[in-house]
Design an enzyme around this catalytic site. Structure first.
Site, short mmCIF file in Angstrom:
data_model
loop_
_atom_site.label_atom_id
_atom_site.label_comp_id
_atom_site.label_asym_id
_atom_site.label_seq_id
_atom_site.Cartn_x
_atom_site.Cartn_y
_atom_site.Cartn_z
N LYS A 33 43.01 41.00 43.79
CA LYS A 33 41.57 41.27 43.89
C LYS A 33 40.73 40.00 44.10
O LYS A 33 40.79 39.45 45.19
CB LYS A 33 41.14 42.13 42.70
CG LYS A 33 41.94 43.45 42.75
CD LYS A 33 41.58 44.53 41.80
CE LYS A 33 42.37 45.78 42.17
NZ LYS A 33 43.05 46.46 41.09
N ASP A 82 48.40 41.12 32.93
CA ASP A 82 48.03 41.55 34.26
C ASP A 82 46.53 41.32 34.41
O ASP A 82 45.72 42.14 33.96
CB ASP A 82 48.40 43.03 34.45
CG ASP A 82 48.03 43.54 35.84
OD1 ASP A 82 47.31 42.82 36.56
OD2 ASP A 82 48.45 44.67 36.18
N TYR A 119 47.67 50.16 34.42
CA TYR A 119 48.20 50.24 35.78
C TYR A 119 48.63 48.85 36.22
O TYR A 119 47.90 47.88 36.04
CB TYR A 119 47.11 50.77 36.72
CG TYR A 119 47.56 50.92 38.16
CD1 TYR A 119 48.54 51.84 38.50
CD2 TYR A 119 47.00 50.14 39.17
CE1 TYR A 119 48.95 51.99 39.83
CE2 TYR A 119 47.41 50.29 40.50
CZ TYR A 119 48.38 51.21 40.81
OH TYR A 119 48.78 51.36 42.13
C1 LIG Z 1 44.57 46.95 41.27
C2 LIG Z 1 45.53 46.60 40.21
C3 LIG Z 1 46.88 46.36 40.47
C4 LIG Z 1 47.49 46.60 41.82
O1 LIG Z 1 46.99 45.77 42.80
P1 LIG Z 1 47.16 46.23 44.34
O2 LIG Z 1 46.60 45.06 45.11
O3 LIG Z 1 46.38 47.48 44.48
O4 LIG Z 1 48.60 46.44 44.60
C5 LIG Z 1 47.67 45.91 39.45
N1 LIG Z 1 47.18 45.72 38.21
C6 LIG Z 1 45.89 45.96 37.92
C7 LIG Z 1 45.39 45.69 36.55
C8 LIG Z 1 45.03 46.42 38.90
O5 LIG Z 1 43.77 46.69 38.58
#
Ligand SMILES: *Cc1c(COP(=O)(O)O)cnc(C)c1O
Length: 426
Positions: A267, A239, A144
């Site tokens: 995060k 990511d 994701y």
């Molecule tokens: C949570 C997440 C996102 C998206 O971040 P948001 O602040 O929710 O837009 C992207 N990549 C990874 C790996 C994530 O866990």
């Protein structure tokens, strides 16, 4: 009834907010039942609107690595709020957080702050395309990267060459530039690169996946991707929205010893306020506006409140690297504890863990990619989730999410959790 007030609040919310929530996984669609409405939280504990206490294993989906309402973070936010909450002009605090992040993360010279992980990933891909002059990207099924169009693509059965949109509203035109590969399958990636020679701008992945449960990169997978990217002039994008400042001060890059070209954060870097960021070496970042032609902007980017929270958080982590060992030990105890109880009860399961990320899958096969993660028994997961919730433990309400531990968890919290698992299967 344990969730009387949450139920009433959910009914009310559904009138004015689609599905009653502002992010779908909160709606409990995967597990059924009523979402729990939070009143307040402190340390490792959530207190809901019905005055139940819950031990929190999602930590706001990762950001709150030190626990809720950590004093140093709260103090900095309050102090900044008195001075103004947004200016739309540069502030010293942005540079301070940038310097700190650059000092902690390997292989980056510069960082640009945005407001979410979604924005970070979306902007990083634009930068990669601008830098390479190529259009296609490779992503992995089950990874994701936020909800922007290019990433809402998942593997259709057998269709590996061209992605098909899995959300209405994503155009075929966008989908055709996102190629899908299977996680931990280097050969699959090589085939895609070969079939699209000279057209791939970036390979993007979670270096440790956390959005199909917790899935570890197998020996040689990331090394192989790095070599392939070097050979083909492709940028490797990690990511690290989940893993950054969580698996180690320098994230997965540091823990696993692999360097990526562009890193994305979110995060933890925001300390519980909305922050995302992307970072790279100077020669790549120089392509961004106002230095270069790749446009990217944000009215609230680098917001002083958010920067203050991030600064308090990263400062604490940098000065207290023992947090990472402490979290690792707590998570090991939890994972081993759950594993041995399930084994004793003869329940088919897999436990995947790295550092403070862990997931429990109710299936026989090793979970190493999206297809194997999808084989988990969801009926069983629902009973497990609700059984734990009834016993005062809040787990991620989906079998495809990792737990995120926070360092406020005490020995007695972990014992309480393991007793709940024992009781559930007694
Ligand atoms: C949570 C997440 C996102 C998206 O971040 P948001 O602040 O929710 O837009 C992207 N990549 C990874 C790996 C994530 O866990």
């Amino acid at each position: 009834m344990r969730y009387q007030r949450s139920s009433a609040l959910f009914a009310e919310a559904q009138q004015v907010i689609p599905g009653g929530v502002n992010s779908p996984v909160r709606a409990f669609n995967a597990v059924g039942g009523t979402p729990v409405f939070v009143k307040y939280a402190k340390g490792a504990h959530l207190y809901d609107e019905d005055n139940n206490r819950l031990i929190d294993y999602i930590s706001s989906w990762g950001p709150l690595i030190l626990g809720h309402a950590h004093q140093e973070v709260v103090d900095r936010i309050v102090e900044q709020a008195q001075k103004g909450t947004s200016f739309g002009m540069p502030t010293a605090i942005e540079t301070e957080l940038a310097e700190l992040a650059v000092s902690m993360v390997p292989n980056i010279d510069q960082i640009r702050f945005v407001n979410s992980g979604t924005e970070a990933c979306m902007s990083a891909v634009r930068l990669a395309r601008g830098y390479t002059g190529r259009e296609k990207i490779i992503k992995f099924a089950g990874c994701y990267h936020g909800h922007s169009d290019a990433f809402l693509i998942q593997a259709g059965s057998g269709a590996v060459t061209f992605g098909s949109p899995n959300s209405p509203g994503v155009t075929q035109g966008t989908a055709k530039d996102t190629l899908l590969a299977n996680y931990n399958d280097l050969e699959n990636v090589k085939e895609l690169v070969q079939a699209n020679s000279g057209e791939i701008a970036a390979i993007i992945l979670e270096p440790v996946a956390g959005n199909m449960g917790c899935i570890l990169p197998e020996e040689g997978f990331l090394e192989g991707l790095r070599a392939l990217c070097d050979q083909e002039g492709i940028l490797l994008l990690f990511d690290e929205v989940m893993t950054g400042f969580r698996l180690a001060p320098g994230g997965a890059q540091e823990l696993l010893g692999i360097r990526a070209d562009i890193l994305m954060f979110g995060k933890v870097i925001g300390g519980g306020l909305p922050v995302g960021a992307f970072a790279a070496r100077k020669e790549i970042m120089a392509h961004l506006a106002p230095l270069g032609p790749v446009y990217q902007a944000g009215t609230l980017s680098g917001n002083p409140l958010a920067m203050s929270a991030g600064l308090a958080m990263l400062t604490h982590l940098k000065n207290n690297p023992d947090v990472f060992n402490s979290l690792d030990a707590k998570c090991e105890q939890l994972a081993d504890g759950i594993g041995s109880i399930l084994k004793e009860k003869g329940i088919v399961h897999q436990v995947n863990r790295l550092g403070s990320m862990v997931s429990v899958h109710f299936c026989e096969e090793k979970v190493r990619d999206f297809a194997s993660a999808a084989k988990g028994n969801n009926e069983h997961f629902m009973r497990y989730f609700h059984g734990m919730l009834d016993r005062g433990v809040y787990l991620p309400p989906s079998a495809f999410e990792s737990y995120f531990l926070n360092d406020a968890l005490s020995q007695s919290d972990i014992e309480f959790t393991l007793d709940a698992v024992k009781d559930l299967y007694s």
